[in-house]
Design a protein around this motif. Structure first.
Motif, PDB file in Angstrom:
ATOM      1  N   MET A   1     -55.141  17.375  32.256  1.00 40.72           N
ATOM      2  CA  MET A   1     -54.496  17.953  33.476  1.00 40.72           C
ATOM      3  C   MET A   1     -53.520  17.141  34.010  1.00 40.72           C
ATOM      4  O   MET A   1     -53.429  15.873  34.288  1.00 40.72           O
ATOM      5  N   THR A   2     -52.480  17.934  34.607  1.00 42.93           N
ATOM      6  CA  THR A   2     -51.179  17.257  35.119  1.00 42.93           C
ATOM      7  C   THR A   2     -51.575  16.731  36.642  1.00 42.93           C
ATOM      8  O   THR A   2     -52.111  17.609  37.384  1.00 42.93           O
ATOM      9  N   GLU A   3     -51.504  15.386  36.983  1.00 39.35           N
ATOM     10  CA  GLU A   3     -51.512  15.004  38.037  1.00 39.35           C
ATOM     11  C   GLU A   3     -50.335  14.138  38.549  1.00 39.35           C
ATOM     12  O   GLU A   3     -49.929  13.296  37.594  1.00 39.35           O
ATOM     13  N   ILE A   4     -49.691  13.933  39.523  1.00 43.13           N
ATOM     14  CA  ILE A   4     -48.588  13.082  40.083  1.00 43.13           C
ATOM     15  C   ILE A   4     -49.171  12.575  41.360  1.00 43.13           C
ATOM     16  O   ILE A   4     -49.527  13.160  42.263  1.00 43.13           O
ATOM     17  N   ARG A   5     -48.798  11.177  41.434  1.00 45.05           N
ATOM     18  CA  ARG A   5     -49.279  10.579  42.761  1.00 45.05           C
ATOM     19  C   ARG A   5     -47.948   9.962  43.364  1.00 45.05           C
ATOM     20  O   ARG A   5     -47.028   9.388  42.613  1.00 45.05           O
ATOM     21  N   THR A   6     -47.579  10.109  44.472  1.00 48.59           N
ATOM     22  CA  THR A   6     -46.868   9.621  45.389  1.00 48.59           C
ATOM     23  C   THR A   6     -47.421   8.447  46.145  1.00 48.59           C
ATOM     24  O   THR A   6     -48.501   8.661  46.288  1.00 48.59           O
TER      25      THR A   6
END
Length: 177
Positions: A1-6
Motif C-alpha cells: 500500500m502506497t503511503e507518504i508521511r509529511t
C-alpha cells in the motif's frame, strides 16, 4: 500500500471508512465551487469518485491520495495525481489536484500534501512533467500552484462546464523539494 508521511499528514490509498468524511467535504458548496460543475456532490457520487480514483491507481500507478492528519487520523481531503480529461490543452497529461475540507483551509495542508505528491511523481513514478488545471479566479489554489513552482501555460474554456480554466505546468527534472 502506497503511503507518504509529511511532518503533519499521511497520504494513503482510500479506505471504506473514508466515504462519510469525504462525503461531508463534497457536500460543502464552498469547497466544491471550483471543482467540476461547481456544485456539491452526493454520497453516491463521492463513492463513485473514490472508486474511480482507486481504478486510476490500479491502471496508472498513481491517483488521488486520501489525506489525513498525522496525529488524529482525521480525513483532511484528497490530493494527488490524475490523467487530465479536459480542456483539450491538458488532455492526457498528468495533473495534480486537491480538495480539502473547509476547516483545514489556510493552514498549509494543501501545499504540504501537493509537495509530497510532486515528490512521489518524481521519485516513485519517474514522471518528468506535471500540470494543474484551475478554474480562473480560484486564488487559493493559485497560491498552492505558485508555491509548487508551476508556471502558467494556457487558458481555455472548460468544454463541459463552460467556465475558463488556466493550465499550469512544471518540469519535474528541475523540481526542488
Amino acid at each position: 500500500m502506497t503511503e507518504i508521511r509529511t511532518p503533519r499528514l499521511v497520504l494513503r490509498r482510500w479506505l471504506d471508512d473514508d466515504l462519510v468524511p469525504l462525503s461531508e467535504i463534497h457536500a460543502d458548496p464552498v469547497v466544491m465551487r471550483n471543482i467540476g460543475d461547481g456544485g456539491p456532490r452526493s454520497a453516491e457520487q463521492t463513492a463513485e469518485d473514490i472508486e474511480a480514483w482507486e481504478e486510476e491507481w490500479d491502471e496508472e500507478g498513481f491517483g488521488l491520495f486520501a489525506v489525513e492528519l498525522l496525529g488524529s487520523g482525521e480525513l483532511v481531503g484528497a490530493v494527488g495525481l490524475s490523467v487530465a480529461d479536459a480542456p483539450a490543452e491538458a488532455v492526457g497529461q498528468v495533473a495534480i489536484g486537491w480538495r480539502l475540507g473547509r476547516v483545514f483551509w489556510g493552514q498549509g495542508y494543501a501545499s504540504e500534501a501537493a509537495h509530497a505528491a510532486l515528490e512521489f511523481a518524481v521519485q516513485d513514478r519517474g514522471l518528468d512533467r506535471v500540470i494543474a488545471v484551475l478554474r480562473r479566479g480560484d486564488s487559493a489554489s493559485a497560491g498552492v500552484v505558485d508555491k509548487l513552482g508551476m508556471e502558467a501555460e494556457d487558458t481555455a474554456p472548460h468544454p463541459v462546464h463552460g467556465y475558463d480554466v488556466s493550465v499550469f505546468g512544471i518540469d519535474l527534472t528541475q523540481y526542488r523539494e
